[in-house]
Design an enzyme around this catalytic site. Structure first.
Site, PDB file in Angstrom:
ATOM      1  N   LYS A  30       7.865  -6.768   5.438  1.00 35.59           N
ATOM      2  CA  LYS A  30       7.423  -6.969   6.832  1.00 35.59           C
ATOM      3  C   LYS A  30       6.025  -7.584   6.877  1.00 35.59           C
ATOM      4  O   LYS A  30       5.781  -8.537   7.605  1.00 35.59           O
ATOM      5  CB  LYS A  30       7.417  -5.623   7.605  1.00 35.59           C
TER       6      LYS A  30
ATOM      7  N   ARG B 150       8.145   2.980  15.576  1.00 38.39           N
ATOM      8  CA  ARG B 150       8.692   3.510  14.343  1.00 38.39           C
ATOM      9  C   ARG B 150       9.737   4.590  14.594  1.00 38.39           C
ATOM     10  O   ARG B 150      10.416   5.036  13.693  1.00 38.39           O
ATOM     11  CB  ARG B 150       7.566   4.113  13.555  1.00 38.39           C
TER      12      ARG B 150
ATOM     13  N   ARG C 197       3.752  -3.493  -6.372  1.00 32.60           N
ATOM     14  CA  ARG C 197       2.863  -4.151  -5.390  1.00 32.60           C
ATOM     15  C   ARG C 197       1.400  -3.938  -5.781  1.00 32.60           C
ATOM     16  O   ARG C 197       1.002  -2.848  -6.178  1.00 32.60           O
ATOM     17  CB  ARG C 197       3.113  -3.584  -3.994  1.00 32.60           C
TER      18      ARG C 197
ATOM     19  N   ARG D 262      -1.893   0.577  -3.619  1.00 34.05           N
ATOM     20  CA  ARG D 262      -2.068   1.400  -2.419  1.00 34.05           C
ATOM     21  C   ARG D 262      -1.837   2.872  -2.738  1.00 34.05           C
ATOM     22  O   ARG D 262      -0.964   3.205  -3.529  1.00 34.05           O
ATOM     23  CB  ARG D 262      -1.074   0.945  -1.327  1.00 34.05           C
TER      24      ARG D 262
ATOM     25  N   ARG E  24       8.349   8.377   2.144  1.00 34.65           N
ATOM     26  CA  ARG E  24       8.351   7.323   3.176  1.00 34.65           C
ATOM     27  C   ARG E  24       9.780   6.862   3.465  1.00 34.65           C
ATOM     28  O   ARG E  24      10.137   6.587   4.614  1.00 34.65           O
ATOM     29  CB  ARG E  24       7.484   6.144   2.717  1.00 34.65           C
TER      30      ARG E  24
END
Ligand code: AP5
Length: 215
Positions: free
Chosen positions: A16, A91, A130, A163, A174
């Site tokens: 996203k 969300r 990531r 992160r 998550r």
């Protein structure tokens, strides 16, 4: 002319953020990314940021009233612009009701929801690989979108970071939150015919081209 309102939705790591930045630039849309806004607050150690961090580090949703304050200020400051692209908001169903109320104040409504679909196993692979530049926030992937020099931002020449919420146990949480709270929202948008489904397991370029074809 009325501003167009688009929402990008999808599981964590669906791409996203990667897509939102490019699309907003290409279409001259105001980008409202709740994850980025919250991380900015965490970095600046604001009161909101400090409260939000305790939820983000566990992979839980930050209380809606905190997120809503940031969103409302951003909509108000940009009203009359070409369009808005929301990344990470709404969300769940309650945040969607809230967004509807906020937009109604300005005689606006969500025009289209773009759902980027990626399966859970691919999500783990994406998020554990990531890396992010702490300075310019550029996002890399250590297999698919590598920096030129090992773990260093091509532009800022500083070391890339992982992160805090990209740890395995937090990714798992998550994903659970996504399936229990966000999936019902996807189903809702499907029911009212506002969603365009996009296969996110293709190259970023292919995904971008399909998003551009539906907005
Ligand atoms: P947020 O930042 O919104 O996190 P998220 O939704 O979990 O999404 P991510 O940012 O992890 O992933 P992404 O889909 O943007 O993927 P990316 O492009 O980076 O939220 C973080 C936290 O803030 C939440 O957990 C919550 O606590 C809080 N929060 C945020 N909004 C909230 C709200 N509304 N209410 C309450 N709390 C809220 O890509 C991922 C990786 O894959 C990268 O390495 C990238 O290079 C790579 N990649 C991208 N596209 C492709 C592709 N096509 N092929 C291969 N690799 C790809």
């Amino acid at each position: 002319m009325k501003s167009k309102i688009y929402v990008l939705i999808g599981p964590p790591g669906a791409g996203k953020g990667t897509q939102a930045k490019n699309i907003a630039n290409l279409k001259d849309f105001v980008l409202i990314s709740t994850g980025d806004l919250l991380r900015e607050n965490v970095e600046r150690k604001t009161e909101l940021g400090m409260t939000a961090k305790s939820y983000m580090d566990k992979g839980e949703l930050v209380p809606t009233d905190l997120v809503a304050r940031m969103i409302k200020a951003n909509i108000k400051a940009n009203i009359g612009k070409n369009g808005f692209l929301f990344d990470g908001f709404p969300r769940d169903l309650s945040q969607n009701t809230l967004l509807g109320e906020m937009l109604k104040e300005f005689d606006l409504e969500v025009d289209k929801v773009i759902y980027i679909n990626v399966k859970d196993d691919a999500i783990y692979e994406r998020l554990t690989n990531r890396r992010v530049c702490p300075k310019c926030k550029r996002v890399y992937h250590m297999k698919y979108n590598r920096p030129k020099h090992d773990e260093e931002c091509d532009d800022c020449k500083v070391s890339l970071i992982t992160r805090d919420d990209d740890k395995l146990d937090v990714i798992k949480k998550r994903l659970e939150v996504y399936h229990s709270l966000t999936q019902p929202l996807v189903d809702h948008f499907e029911k009212i015919g506002k969603i365009s489904r996009i296969d996110g397991e293709r190259t970023p370029r292919e995904v971008e081209a399909e998003i551009l074809s539906v907005i």
